[in-house]
Design an enzyme around this catalytic site. Sequence first.
Site, PDB file in Angstrom:
ATOM      1  N   ASP A 101      -5.472 -11.034  -3.855  1.00  0.00           N
ATOM      2  CA  ASP A 101      -5.191 -12.391  -3.371  1.00  0.00           C
ATOM      3  C   ASP A 101      -4.785 -13.283  -4.553  1.00  0.00           C
ATOM      4  OD1 ASP A 101      -6.029 -11.527  -0.909  1.00  0.00           O
ATOM      5  OD2 ASP A 101      -8.052 -12.351  -1.124  1.00  0.00           O
TER       6      ASP A 101
HETATM    7  N1  URA Z   1     -10.759  -8.398  -1.208  1.00  0.00           N
HETATM    8  C1  URA Z   1     -10.405  -9.694  -1.091  1.00  0.00           C
HETATM    9  O1  URA Z   1     -10.954 -10.428  -0.286  1.00  0.00           O
HETATM   10  N2  URA Z   1      -9.431 -10.159  -1.896  1.00  0.00           N
HETATM   11  C2  URA Z   1      -8.814  -9.399  -2.827  1.00  0.00           C
HETATM   12  O2  URA Z   1      -7.949  -9.889  -3.547  1.00  0.00           O
HETATM   13  C3  URA Z   1      -9.192  -8.059  -2.936  1.00  0.00           C
HETATM   14  C4  URA Z   1     -10.169  -7.581  -2.114  1.00  0.00           C
END
Ligand code: URA
Length: 230
Positions: A101
Amino acid sequence: MIRLDKLLARSGFGTRKEVKKLIRRSEVLVNGQIVTKDDIKVSSDDKIIVQGIEIEYQDKIYLMLNKPDGYVCANSDDVNATVMDLLDFVRDDIFCVGRLDKDTHGLCLISNDGALSHQLLSNKKHVEKEYYVKIAHKLSDEDIIALEGGITIDNDEVCKEAKVKVISDQEIYLIITEGKYHQIKRMLKAVDNEVLYLKRIRMKNLILDHDLKEGQYRYLTDEEIEDLKA
Ligand code: URA
C-alpha cells in the site's frame, strides 16, 4: 540476444522511434563500430556506447528497495510518486513483485522476472511474507488464535493460517502466505484493532537489508536470487 533499439529504449533512451534517430545520427557504437542499422541484435558481452557513455545492460534485474511512505507500487501514476521514481535508471520491463500500500514501508522487490514473480506470489506456493506491525491495542489470546487460525475478513473472505509473534503490547510480527488487498489491515480490523504502522521485512528468505535507508535500493546478490528461486 536482444534488438539494439529495444535495449536502448529499455535503458531509458526514449521510445523506439527516438532511439532510431540516435542511431541515424551515428551516436551509437557497438564494439567500437558506428551502428547503421537499428535491427541488429546485441548481448550483454557487447560494449555499447551511446553519446559517448557506455551503457550497462542486464537482462534480468532483481533489486530490493526500502519503500518509504507515500510512494505507490506502480510503474506510473497520474497523482502519486511511484517506487520507480526512486530508481536512478528507467526500464519499461520491470515491476513490483507484490504490491505494498502507499503508506506501507519496507521490502519491495523489483524485477522483470515474471516466472519468479509468479512463484513468489501464487497462493498455492505458500511463500511467507513477514511484516512488522504497530497496532492500536494489545492483542488478546483469542485475537491471536483467530489471526493464526485463518480469520474471516469483511464477513466473507477467509484468510489462510498466519503466524503472530508478539514483540510488545503494541508491536507484533505477522507472517502471511498470501496477498489479499489490504490484507494485514483487514485482518487486524477483524479483531477490532487497527494498524498504525506497517513494514514488510521479509519475503521467503529475502530479508530487508538493515543498511538500506528508506528510499534506497540495492541489487540482490547471486546467492539471494538463487535462494528466492529455490
Ligand atoms: N497488508 C496490508 O494491509 N497492506 C500492505 O501493504 C501489505 C499487506
